[in-house]
Design an enzyme around this catalytic site. Structure first.
Site, PDB file in Angstrom:
ATOM      1  N   ASN A 102       0.805  -1.216   0.000  1.00 50.81           N
ATOM      2  CA  ASN A 102       0.000   0.000   0.000  1.00 50.81           C
ATOM      3  C   ASN A 102       0.845   1.276   0.000  1.00 50.81           C
ATOM      4  O   ASN A 102       0.382   2.321  -0.451  1.00 50.81           O
ATOM      5  CB  ASN A 102      -0.911  -0.007   1.236  1.00 50.81           C
ATOM      6  CG  ASN A 102      -1.555   1.334   1.482  1.00 50.81           C
ATOM      7  OD1 ASN A 102      -2.497   1.730   0.798  1.00 50.81           O
ATOM      8  ND2 ASN A 102      -1.035   2.075   2.460  1.00 50.81           N
ATOM      9  N   SER A 155      -3.775   2.612  -8.889  1.00 49.33           N
ATOM     10  CA  SER A 155      -4.674   3.760  -9.012  1.00 49.33           C
ATOM     11  C   SER A 155      -5.351   3.693 -10.368  1.00 49.33           C
ATOM     12  O   SER A 155      -4.767   3.200 -11.346  1.00 49.33           O
ATOM     13  CB  SER A 155      -3.903   5.075  -8.889  1.00 49.33           C
ATOM     14  OG  SER A 155      -4.717   6.189  -9.245  1.00 49.33           O
ATOM     15  N   TYR A 173       3.401   9.954 -10.673  1.00 51.90           N
ATOM     16  CA  TYR A 173       2.443   9.135  -9.927  1.00 51.90           C
ATOM     17  C   TYR A 173       1.698   8.205 -10.871  1.00 51.90           C
ATOM     18  O   TYR A 173       1.618   6.988 -10.643  1.00 51.90           O
ATOM     19  CB  TYR A 173       1.456  10.032  -9.188  1.00 51.90           C
ATOM     20  CG  TYR A 173       0.457   9.276  -8.347  1.00 51.90           C
ATOM     21  CD1 TYR A 173       0.773   8.869  -7.056  1.00 51.90           C
ATOM     22  CD2 TYR A 173      -0.804   8.944  -8.849  1.00 51.90           C
ATOM     23  CE1 TYR A 173      -0.152   8.167  -6.282  1.00 51.90           C
ATOM     24  CE2 TYR A 173      -1.719   8.242  -8.095  1.00 51.90           C
ATOM     25  CZ  TYR A 173      -1.389   7.863  -6.813  1.00 51.90           C
ATOM     26  OH  TYR A 173      -2.297   7.164  -6.057  1.00 51.90           O
ATOM     27  N   ALA A 174       1.150   8.759 -11.970  1.00 50.47           N
ATOM     28  CA  ALA A 174       0.384   7.946 -12.909  1.00 50.47           C
ATOM     29  C   ALA A 174       1.249   6.851 -13.524  1.00 50.47           C
ATOM     30  O   ALA A 174       0.823   5.695 -13.638  1.00 50.47           O
ATOM     31  CB  ALA A 174      -0.204   8.840 -14.006  1.00 50.47           C
ATOM     32  N   ALA A 175       2.479   7.206 -13.901  1.00 49.28           N
ATOM     33  CA  ALA A 175       3.360   6.221 -14.536  1.00 49.28           C
ATOM     34  C   ALA A 175       3.768   5.124 -13.561  1.00 49.28           C
ATOM     35  O   ALA A 175       3.833   3.941 -13.924  1.00 49.28           O
ATOM     36  CB  ALA A 175       4.596   6.919 -15.092  1.00 49.28           C
TER      37      ALA A 175
END
Length: 275
Positions: A102, A155, A173-175
């Protein structure tokens, strides 16, 4: 002619979700979603090792009697992960049932030209490299369990691009979260024969997450109002998810109820990716 499996189904439906006697590790457990997961798993009967880099926050968790094992570790540091693994393996006796990866961080929202290389490196060090190091260190114990389950918290931003006219996240973050999905699927294939399952949860817009805190604190009240309008407009259910909304899915993936599920990504987003 299709063959049928005559293996009897053991236990009543409720017992499929019983985690009594299971040994579980939750990273990033001292706050946010991690704390919600660790508490819920404990309440479901599991013995939980709480791993976090914040010593004071972990001490506060132990003070209220919810920690079976507490380990302070920086998951971006390879030596720190090794030390964490030694403590966890001593605690669980070399046999671990569930790992919840997490722990994660985010940078302030911005487009690509706003991102510095140090931001990219910092986010990947925790979100992806950290998950790799922790899983690699604990995988032998998950194999020993005979029913190991790895749950990676990704995500929905790792599955789609989002730009509603203003930054809601940053590319690191997205990658990194997209990379975690690839990591999950490959892990599931490589260790299926050893009965280790690996699945990912991809939350959408939930309160109580690190990304949400970054989003809400960066631009003040105006940014919060802008984000709330985006959620109301784009999320079919019309609101941000709550941390507790994810608990049932975490317990499902940790338990025998999902014993035939591996290599999957569960997008938990209020319907936003169904549009």
């Amino acid at each position: 002619m299709m063959s049928t499996d005559s293996t009897p189904q053991s236990g009543l439906p409720g017992s499929l979700f019983d985690l009594a006697g299971r040994k579980v590790v939750v990273t990033g457990a001292a706050s946010g979603l991690g704390r919600i997961f660790a508490e819920a798993l404990s309440q479901s009967g599991a013995a939980v090792a709480w791993v976090d880099r914040e010593a004071e926050a972990l001490a506060a968790c132990e003070a209220v009697g919810v920690c079976d094992c507490r380990v302070v570790a920086d998951l971006g540091d390879e030596a720190g992960v090794s030390q964490m693994a030694e403590k966890v393996l001593a605690w669980c006796g070399g046999k671990l049932d569930v790992l919840i990866n997490n722990a994660g961080i985010a940078t302030r929202p911005g487009r690509l030209l706003d991102v510095q290389a140090k931001d990219w490196d910092r986010v990947f060090a925790i979100n992806l490299r950290g998950a790799f190091l922790v899983t690699q260190a604990l995988l032998p114990a998950l194999i020993q369990s005979g029913r190991g389950s790895v749950v990676n918290i990704s995500s929905y931003l790792g599955t789609v691009g989002v730009y509603p006219g203003f930054p809601v996240t940053a590319i690191p973050y997205a990658a990194s979260k997209a990379g975690l999905i690839g990591f999950t699927r490959q892990l599931a294939i490589e260790y299926a024969a050893e009965q280790v399952r690996a699945n990912a949860i991809a939350p959408g817009w939930h309160s109580g997450t690190r990304l949400g805190r970054e989003r809400d604190t960066t631009g003040g009240a105006a940014a919060v109002a802008q984000m709330d309008a985006f959620v109301e407009r784009e999320v079919p259910l019309g609101y941000r998810g709550r941390p507790a909304d994810l608990v049932g899915l975490v317990i499902y993936l940790a338990s025998d109820a999902s014993s035939y599920v591996t290599g999957q990504v569960f997008v938990h987003d209020g319907g936003i990716t169904a549009r």
